[in-house]
Scaffold this active site. Structure first.
Site, short mmCIF file in Angstrom:
data_model
loop_
_atom_site.label_atom_id
_atom_site.label_comp_id
_atom_site.label_asym_id
_atom_site.label_seq_id
_atom_site.Cartn_x
_atom_site.Cartn_y
_atom_site.Cartn_z
N THR B 182 -6.08 -3.15 7.63
CA THR B 182 -4.87 -2.37 7.36
C THR B 182 -4.39 -1.59 8.57
OG1 THR B 182 -5.84 -2.06 5.19
CG2 THR B 182 -3.97 -0.67 5.73
N GLY B 221 -12.87 2.38 6.34
CA GLY B 221 -13.99 3.28 6.09
C GLY B 221 -15.04 3.13 7.17
N GLU B 465 -7.75 -2.46 -2.51
CA GLU B 465 -8.02 -3.86 -2.86
C GLU B 465 -6.83 -4.50 -3.58
OE1 GLU B 465 -10.35 -5.62 -1.75
OE2 GLU B 465 -11.56 -4.01 -0.90
#
Lengths: 703, 703
Positions: B182, B221, B465
């Site tokens: 992303t 993350g 997701e």
């Protein structure tokens, strides 16, 4: 005035779609210049995708702002207050997303103390026209709101002597007050409070006690760490007889060193989902003695010999509750929804994702029908609720005048309306703000978007000042009563006379355009409300006639009663919106755009609650398809004015405090700028030395 | 096993309602003993109001737990894992509600590092039966989940040589990996990614760049503060030609001192609504060079001379996405909903408020119909979604087997199902958890209830997701395609053959009891799904035939397509629940209570989406009243077993980490105990010396 600075002057942005397109492409092709972003020099210029949205509004934004403010003069005053507050560094909210509970509390106390000085400086008074804008300008992030309730309760419930003693001290903050009603085990049902106040004739004192843990006072704001005094609600006992709940002024902390007074256990109830700046507190009392003069005694008094005397009418007390509920609709529900819409809609014309048409560049997400359907009905609702709030304020003002003349006739209606609308508006706005958050995808989930804090805070408004379900059921009692009265031909308050009118027939709409007629949709809402109220009243009667006890029967109808109340409030909101539009001037395109929003609000409600309208065939399946078609058409119409419609809410960037929602639409730069200030980037990595270093590959720095 | 300790053994609590009543009254009358509460010695005994709910369950709680676990052996293993994790102080979540973002991050890293050791100690392996319970036992609060994705992406996308080099290092945490897909300006639409990787033949390296701010990697993350390496997705350029998005292993921090590598700008994206324990990060690349071997090359390779070679089928990649979506349904949506139901339902039988009948004591709030209607349908939904998750797992396992055999036929169906159900289940559970929070009133709003953290975390599952609306529309494409195929008589996957079946007639229900027949309600759901899919397909065709371009027509139908997909998923869920009930053993009362829950789930859906069923008269208004009557009756039936039904979820107190939801129901004592540990009570008041002291009345300590 000073406002202009905050805005991109009309015409500064590129004018043509082509130019805007070119500017964007150029910016996309530019190489990365870290320094440019980190120094923020890119901020200020309006993002061309956002600028293009402002080029041809169908109405005058400035005129609409004035309408929302209730006149240009108000707009001027509001802007001046906001400017004064926002230019003062003490009131800055710049780091709020990085602060701990302790830091937020400290900042809120500092602001409260500074506000006094500021008001004096600016010549603002509690009765002046500026006062109502201060809370908005501070976004409510200030301490000592319960101090105000402390003062109000003394003014309303205290004797002249008590008012004369306590109010001047409180006004100057020589003491800090709180308001201790709710207990750990007792909320809305006041009669259930367990704290006791036993009158001791020998010493002419009340002895206050917390008989068990569920009786501990819990939640009062300003009480956890600040308050020196509080109004404690306790069951009054005189010579073994209980006289019910009464208010007592109790000192809980020393004015000298702020230590807890003897017999007092108090502290902060810990972290909450929001309101971290407020020190909601707990309080236990063990044989705490206060003098006879500390029972607030405008309406009841305990005389020295223990005689209990009640005087005057307490009905006026209800008015306080009503006033609070009406006031919070605007501050805690409608304004937050307006902010959320501003953020989400501005972001949705800057954010591009996926292609709508093959070969074109990625589309603005607001051009997707699903995104329009998430945001635009809530934009319409923000307007609808703004107007219903005006309606309630008017109702309240009329009621207040009557009550001053000792005429309490309007009280039940006022109570029912403030309860029902507090519940429906907070519930609607809470879920709408959440939709706005989700509509911004991952970036909406960052605290820096400003949406999570709006979302967690507004959720509380569904609970405090009366939990919504309980409030709905209070309105239900009023409606059922009125329905029975109306059915029996007795007079009812003007707002519910519609319950008496004969049932209208089928919806006469013949094509989708008919659903843009306020008569047609207002009628449909009215029909639905009458049907739900009358059918639930009938169920109630059948149950009672079949031998079910009255309270059991009531309980068995409550799910449907809540539905009925919602239908009633929805009807009144639609009707009021339509009537408001009717009264607007046609000039400046305001009436036209408001008519569109009114239609959208009404049709969204029909689309989302289709069952209510289809149930008895008032609207047929085929007509529902027409209403849906008109509803979806309207989305595309309002889409064009979406940005001007949120610009009209006139929030400054500092008020929104959102990396996604700023006037200039520089969302990515701002997200990056703000993230870099996070303590996670300015402080040393707490996990490296201890946990990561021993782990990593020992021999090489590079693999 | 070790589990017994955590629970009040059967029969320890008072048995009779009268005794329970007496015990409660006695406890209410007791004088306050501060020490008793503060030392927690009152905890442990089960609150009599809660104990009485467990006396006569209509089914075996232990048998139901085993059913949910898929067998007694699994229950035993799960309990052993939970016991091992919870008895280890490193994994304690005791202070989580008081921690800052930095503290949460540090704790999560510590847990991740310790977990490795623990697994070794306990003999748990990644392929062992214990593995799947670890995440549940940790409530997901552990770092390095993206490290796992890093490894998985190398295993799936890397060549044998790459796997041999990187996986052993990663397994031993000699490096920490992340997964950088992303970008700040690009989410779901992968083709829009802007990061570039240009192949330099001269040096045999790829040169990676972030061309502008919107291309910055954002959200990955473990990348903000931990990762040393990451898989970067970038547009591959060879000799000026773009070959689309490819994955590259890039080192971002030194293994030696953790400093950022040359050309790397990286950090933490700042505070979020939840997931504070994760260091979601940003990453900018400026002329970062990686060797030719760092492009993951199982499916494509750049040869030394710049020749681009593609090999094998990439279809298997889709499977990873599908697997992740199916797995998250249980962990991130259904289990959180089960927790929220446990907390809210236990609290609702301990909390008493208002009187249901005059003269009686205040009622348990779960005895109010409105409270039952808030909680019990969501309890039923938790079961419904548990069973649909089993269904999806089975479907996925079958699909996986086929794909291993190089048969990709099931892939579209798997993709459509995992997308649609991920979206509907997360959306439903997110709003249900919020309802649970609100149903607990003010105390639900305290972080100590455990509900706010469930609520803010589950909200994210609607976004990550695959944002839910986008997922719904992917399923819509599949359904429309299948509908067209079915209409043309072509074969379709078994799960959607119902689209081909002829339209059933009117609902045959003649009284409210008929609505307890799974045939009747399943038929109604099926009818609604077929109607919505077929009418939207028809609208699409009409638009296209009238000359609207295909993509515009699609966009104009998306609001209704989403409705259609929801109806489809709802139908499959109801049908699967009914079929599951059918297959259950009648023993132990399990089948009977599950039948009630299935009925409730189905009728709640009909009641809440009445319009969908009324639209074409499949269900008439009169029948809707019957369904509503049955629905409300069921609430009272399930009310009796509500506590055993949540006990069967078998969460330990430590897992729930809720002052309101513990097994013993000592809610008020626990709220007080926990609040006292808050930093707001253990640290000095930061506002006193500076702001409060100068303010307060100077002369007196007492007024």
């Amino acid at each position: 005035m000073g406002r202009v600075k905050l805005r991109c002057p009309q015409g500064q942005g590129p004018r043509g779609g082509t130019l805007a397109g070119r500017a964007r492409t150029a910016s996309r092709m530019a190489l990365l210049e870290t320094r440019k972003y980190s120094q923020g020099s890119a901020l200020g210029a309006v993002n061309p995708d956002l600028a293009s949205e402002r080029q041809t509004p169908s109405f005058s934004v400035e005129k609409l702002t004035a309408l929302l403010d209730g006149g240009e003069e108000n707009t001027r005053i509001r802007r001046a207050v906001v400017e004064a507050i926002e230019s003062d560094p003490v009131f800055s909210r710049e780091n709020q997303y990085f602060q701990s509970q302790n830091e937020k509390y400290e900042a809120a106390v500092r602001k409260a103390v500074h506000l006094q000085k500021k008001m004096h400086e600016m010549g603002w008074t509690e009765n002046g026209p500026e006062f109502k804008y201060i809370y908005r300008a501070l976004s409510g992030e200030v301490a000592f709101l319960l101090h105000t309730i402390f003062m109000r309760s003394i003014s309303v419930l205290g004797s002249d002597k008590q008012v004369a003693k306590w109010i001047p001290l409180a006004m100057q903050y020589q003491l800090i007050g709180s308001y201790a009603q709710t207990e750990l085990g007792h909320g809305t049902y006041l009669q259930g409070l367990e704290t006791t106040a036993v009158f001791d004739i020998a010493t002419q004192e009340f002895i206050l006690n917390t008989p068990q843990i569920s009786a501990m006072k819990w939640w009062p704001g300003d009480m956890g760490r600040s308050a020196t005094h509080t109004v404690v609600f306790a069951q009054l006992y005189i010579q073994g007889k209980c006289y019910g709940v009464h208010p007592f002024i109790v000192q809980i902390r020393s004015l000298w060193d702020h230590s807890l007074c003897p017999g007092i256990t108090a502290g902060d109830i810990g972290p909450k989902m929001s309101f971290e700046h407020i020190d909601n507190g707990y309080l236990m009392l063990q044989n705490v003695r206060v003098s006879r003069e500390n029972m607030l005694s405008k309406f009841c008094e305990v005389q020295p010999d223990g005689t209990y005397v009640r005087r005057g009418s307490q009905q006026i007390n209800y008015l306080t509750m009503t006033a609070v509920r009406v006031a919070l609709i605007s501050h805690e529900a409608v304004i937050p929804l307006m902010k959320a819409c501003t953020i989400a809609i501005r972001y949705s014309v800057v954010r591009r994702q996926s292609k709508l048409k093959p070969g074109e560049e990625e589309a603005k997400i607001l051009d997707f029908q699903t995104q329009q359907e998430k945001l635009l009905p809530h934009l319409a609702a923000a307007y609808a609720f703004h107007f219903i709030n005006n309606y309630l304020q008017d109702l309240f003002n009329r009621g207040y005048e009557e009550i001053q003349r000792e005429n309490f006739d309007m009280l039940p209606e006022l109570h029912a309306f403030s309860s029902g609308f507090k519940a429906i508006v907070t519930q609607y706005c809470a879920s709408a703000v959440e939709v706005c958050l989700r509509a911004c995808g991952g970036h909406g989930y960052s605290l820096l978007s400003g949406l999570p804090s709006l979302c967690t805070r507004i959720l509380a408004s569904c609970i405090y000042e009366g939990e919504n379900t309980i409030l709905f059921l209070q309105t239900a009692r009023f409606l059922i009563k009125c329905f029975m009265a109306a059915s029996a031909g007795h007079p009812v308050p003007p707002s519910v006379t519609y319950l008496a009118a004969g049932k209208p027939g089928k919806c006469p709409a013949k094509n989708k355009f008919d659903f843009l007629s306020p008569d047609i949709y207002t009628q449909a809402y009215r029909h639905a409300a009458v049907r739900l109220i009358s059918s639930t009243a009938a169920k109630l009667q059948v149950l009672i006639q079949s031998g079910v006890k009255k309270h059991d029967a009531w309980n068995e109808c409550t799910v449907q009663l809540v539905q009925a109340v919602k239908a009633h409030c929805h009807y009144i909101t639609v009707k009021n919106f339509a009537e408001t539009v009717e009264r607007l001037e046609a000039k400046g395109g305001i009436q036209k755009i408001m008519k569109h929003l009114c239609d959208l609000f009404a049709l969204h409600g029909i689309f989302s609650n289709a069952g209510v309208f289809l149930h008895d065939g008032h609207i047929s399946g085929a007509q529902m398809d027409m209403a849906t078609a008109s509803y979806l058409d309207l989305l595309a119409v309002i889409r064009k004015d979406a940005v001007p419609l949120v610009d009209a809410f006139d929030f400054t960037d500092k008020t929104l405090n959102s990396a996604l929602g700023s006037y200039d639409g520089q969302v990515y730069q701002r997200l990056y700028e703000w993230a870099r200030k996070s303590p996670t980037n300015t402080q040393i990595n707490p996990a490296y030395e201890r946990y990561l270093k021993p782990l990593l590959h020992k021999k090489l720095s590079k693999l």
